[in-house]
Design a protein around this motif. Structure first.
Motif, PDB file in Angstrom:
ATOM      1  N   UNK A   1       0.829  -1.196   0.000  1.00 38.83           N
ATOM      2  CA  UNK A   1       0.000   0.000   0.000  1.00 38.83           C
ATOM      3  C   UNK A   1       0.870   1.255   0.000  1.00 38.83           C
ATOM      4  N   UNK A   2       0.306   2.354  -0.477  1.00 38.37           N
ATOM      5  CA  UNK A   2       1.034   3.635  -0.500  1.00 38.37           C
ATOM      6  C   UNK A   2       1.486   4.050   0.902  1.00 38.37           C
ATOM      7  N   UNK A   3       0.640   3.939   1.932  1.00 43.53           N
ATOM      8  CA  UNK A   3       1.106   4.320   3.267  1.00 43.53           C
ATOM      9  C   UNK A   3       2.303   3.485   3.720  1.00 43.53           C
ATOM     10  N   UNK A   4       2.266   2.215   3.413  1.00 44.15           N
ATOM     11  CA  UNK A   4       3.359   1.323   3.809  1.00 44.15           C
ATOM     12  C   UNK A   4       4.643   1.688   3.068  1.00 44.15           C
ATOM     13  N   UNK A   5       4.545   1.986   1.786  1.00 38.42           N
ATOM     14  CA  UNK A   5       5.711   2.379   0.992  1.00 38.42           C
ATOM     15  C   UNK A   5       6.320   3.673   1.558  1.00 38.42           C
ATOM     16  N   UNK A   6       5.478   4.657   1.864  1.00 36.85           N
ATOM     17  CA  UNK A   6       5.971   5.912   2.439  1.00 36.85           C
ATOM     18  C   UNK A   6       6.677   5.662   3.770  1.00 36.85           C
ATOM     19  N   UNK A   7       6.063   4.862   4.617  1.00 36.47           N
ATOM     20  CA  UNK A   7       6.646   4.596   5.929  1.00 36.47           C
ATOM     21  C   UNK A   7       7.953   3.804   5.807  1.00 36.47           C
ATOM     22  N   UNK A   8       8.025   2.864   4.864  1.00 29.55           N
ATOM     23  CA  UNK A   8       9.263   2.114   4.651  1.00 29.55           C
ATOM     24  C   UNK A   8      10.372   3.044   4.184  1.00 29.55           C
TER      25      UNK A   8
END
Length: 148
Positions: free
Chosen positions: A10-17
Motif C-alpha cells: 500500500x502507499x502508506x506502507x511504501x511511504x513509511x518504509x
C-alpha cells in the motif's frame, strides 16, 4: 487452476518504509560516514568527547528505531492499520526529537563555523525532519482512510 496474484504494498506502507530506511541509515551516514557531515559531528576535533557521545547515542537510537519500524512494516500482515500507525509513531520519534532539541536553551542546529548552509531558509536537517514527518503524516492519514 488457481493463480496467485502478488499483492502490491500500500502507499502508506511504501511511504513509511522509505522513512524507516532514511531513519535507520541517515544519521550514521550524515554524522559519521560522509566526510562533510562527519567533519561537523563525530569527526569534529572541536567537539568534546561528551558531545560526540550524545551524537553517537542519537545515531544508535535512529538505527534501532528505523529497524524497529522496518520490522513492523515488512513482516507478514505488516499493512494492518494499527501496525502502520505504530510504525509511523516510532519513526517520528527521532525527527520530533531533533525539532524539539532546538527549544532547549543554548542549543543550535549547527556550530558557528558551519553556519550558512540552508535550503529554503532552513538548515538541511530541519528541512529533512519536516519532510519525513510530513510523509509519515500522509501515511497515517491514508491508513486511516483505508478499509482493512
Amino acid at each position: 487452476m488457481t493463480t496467485t496474484v502478488a499483492k502490491m504494498p500500500s502507499a502508506p506502507r511504501v511511504l513509511a518504509v522509505l522513512v524507516a530506511v532514511i531513519t535507520a541509515f541517515g544519521a550514521l551516514l550524515a554524522d559519521f560516514v560522509i566526510p562533510a557531515g562527519a567533519a561537523q559531528h563525530l569527526r569534529n576535533d572541536a567537539w568534546p568527547p561528551h558531545a560526540k557521545f550524545h551524537d553517537a547515542q542519537y545515531i544508535a537510537m535512529s538505527i534501532l528505531l528505523g529497524v524497529l519500524g522496518l520490522t513492523m512494516l515488512l513482516r507478514r500482515g505488516g499493512a494492518s492499520r494499527t501496525r502502520v500507525w505504530t510504525a509511523c509513531a516510532i519513526l517520528a520519534t527521532p525527527w520530533l526529537g531533533l525539532l524539539a532539541a532546538m527549544l532547549f536553551p543554548g542549543t543550535a542546529v549547527h556550530d558557528p563555523e558551519f553556519a550558512g548552509t540552508t535550503i529554503a531558509g532552513l538548515h538541511p536537517q530541519v528541512l529533512l525532519a519536516l519532510i519525513l514527518l510530513a510523509l509519515l503524516t500522509v501515511a497515517a492519514a491514508l491508513t486511516a482512510r483505508r478499509r482493512d
